[in-house]
Scaffold this active site. Structure first.
Site, PDB file in Angstrom:
ATOM      1  N   ASP A   1       0.830  -1.200   0.000  1.00  0.00           N
ATOM      2  CA  ASP A   1       0.000   0.000   0.000  1.00  0.00           C
ATOM      3  C   ASP A   1       0.867   1.254   0.000  1.00  0.00           C
ATOM      4  O   ASP A   1       0.661   2.178  -0.758  1.00  0.00           O
ATOM      5  CB  ASP A   1      -0.956   0.022   1.210  1.00  0.00           C
ATOM      6  CG  ASP A   1      -0.249  -0.241   2.538  1.00  0.00           C
ATOM      7  OD1 ASP A   1       0.966  -0.524   2.539  1.00  0.00           O
ATOM      8  OD2 ASP A   1      -0.917  -0.163   3.584  1.00  0.00           O
TER       9      ASP A   1
ATOM     10  N   ASP B   1       7.092   3.912   3.398  1.00  0.00           N
ATOM     11  CA  ASP B   1       7.367   5.073   4.252  1.00  0.00           C
ATOM     12  C   ASP B   1       8.878   5.126   4.477  1.00  0.00           C
ATOM     13  O   ASP B   1       9.615   5.679   3.659  1.00  0.00           O
ATOM     14  CB  ASP B   1       6.559   4.897   5.546  1.00  0.00           C
ATOM     15  CG  ASP B   1       6.634   6.105   6.470  1.00  0.00           C
ATOM     16  OD1 ASP B   1       7.322   7.078   6.138  1.00  0.00           O
ATOM     17  OD2 ASP B   1       6.002   6.076   7.536  1.00  0.00           O
TER      18      ASP B   1
ATOM     19  N   GLY C   1      10.797   2.512   4.364  1.00  0.00           N
ATOM     20  CA  GLY C   1      11.377   1.498   3.488  1.00  0.00           C
ATOM     21  C   GLY C   1      11.748   0.210   4.210  1.00  0.00           C
ATOM     22  O   GLY C   1      12.092  -0.780   3.570  1.00  0.00           O
TER      23      GLY C   1
ATOM     24  N   THR D   1       9.905  -2.027   5.897  1.00  0.00           N
ATOM     25  CA  THR D   1       9.010  -3.166   5.663  1.00  0.00           C
ATOM     26  C   THR D   1       9.310  -3.823   4.315  1.00  0.00           C
ATOM     27  O   THR D   1       9.470  -5.040   4.223  1.00  0.00           O
ATOM     28  CB  THR D   1       7.532  -2.701   5.695  1.00  0.00           C
ATOM     29  OG1 THR D   1       7.291  -2.061   6.937  1.00  0.00           O
ATOM     30  CG2 THR D   1       6.592  -3.878   5.521  1.00  0.00           C
TER      31      THR D   1
ATOM     32  N   ASP E   1      -5.059   2.645   6.888  1.00  0.00           N
ATOM     33  CA  ASP E   1      -5.769   2.963   8.132  1.00  0.00           C
ATOM     34  C   ASP E   1      -5.004   3.908   9.039  1.00  0.00           C
ATOM     35  O   ASP E   1      -3.797   4.136   8.866  1.00  0.00           O
ATOM     36  CB  ASP E   1      -6.035   1.678   8.919  1.00  0.00           C
ATOM     37  CG  ASP E   1      -4.758   1.168   9.600  1.00  0.00           C
ATOM     38  OD1 ASP E   1      -3.747   1.012   8.898  1.00  0.00           O
ATOM     39  OD2 ASP E   1      -4.777   0.945  10.823  1.00  0.00           O
TER      40      ASP E   1
END
Ligand code: IMP
Ligand code: MG
Length: 175
Positions: A98, A101, A103, A105, A157
């Site tokens: 998705d 941010d 990086g 993950t 979310d």
């Protein structure tokens, strides 16, 4: 209420463009599997998958995100919560995220999957926060670059809220 940053129609147009690019890349290749990173990518994956014309399989993988814990945010520590079901050896893999941010993950997932000797490994992310990169990750298919704001909607979310908003919106902190 969150304010719209990218509208549903802009998202839909971009998802179709990405699908055409992906179609072209893998048209004459072997087996392709799309791996969606839970939970945030579930809506993007559903739309992207249905816009592709080439045959492909779907898998899901889940990692802990720093949304669950501030300590993960600081250390960039990523944990595997749920693995894919089938081996990917000699199969073309497209990781569908998705948002990128810091990086951490995507770097973790890239390493994890590369170690399993797929035929190829590419990355598709709906959005990326440019100014936040702590690790340089090469994204093969990118929907949008956004500034450093917290976005929700279209699967994303904020403490499990707002995932089903049709637009990508910015959460404005209450002061
Ligand atoms: P990274 O490891 O810092 O690149 O963070 C990636 C993960 O953090 C994403 O997969 C999301 O789960 C979460 N995340 C980062 N920024 C946002 C945001 O603005 N909205 C929602 N989730 C986010
Ligand atoms: Mg995610």
């Amino acid at each position: 209420m969150p304010e719209t940053l990218i509208s549903a129609s802009e998202i839909s147009e971009r998802v179709d463009e990405l699908a055409r690019e992906i179609d072209a890349t893998y048209r004459d290749e072997g087996e392709l599997v799309l791996i969606g990173v839970l939970k945030g990518s579930f809506i993007f994956l559903a739309d992207l998958s249905r816009s592709l014309t080439i045959p492909h399989r779907i898998e899901f993988i889940a990692v802990s995100s720093y949304g669950d814990s501030e300590s993960t945010r600081r250390t960039g520590d990523v944990r595997l919560l749920m693995d894919i079901r089938h081996p990917v050896t000699d199969i073309h893999v497209l990781l569908v995220e998705d948002i990128i941010d810091t990086g951490h993950t995507i770097e973790y997932l890239q390493r994890l999957l590369a170690a399993r000797s797929p035929a190829s490994l590419r990355i598709c992310s709906l959005v990326r926060k440019l100014d936040r990169a702590e690790i340089e990750v090469e994204v093969d298919y990118l929907g949008f670059d956004i500034p450093d704001v917290w976005v929700v909607g279209y699967g994303l979310d904020w403490a499990e809220r707002y995932r089903t908003l049709p637009d990508i919106c910015v959460v404005v902190p209450e002061s």
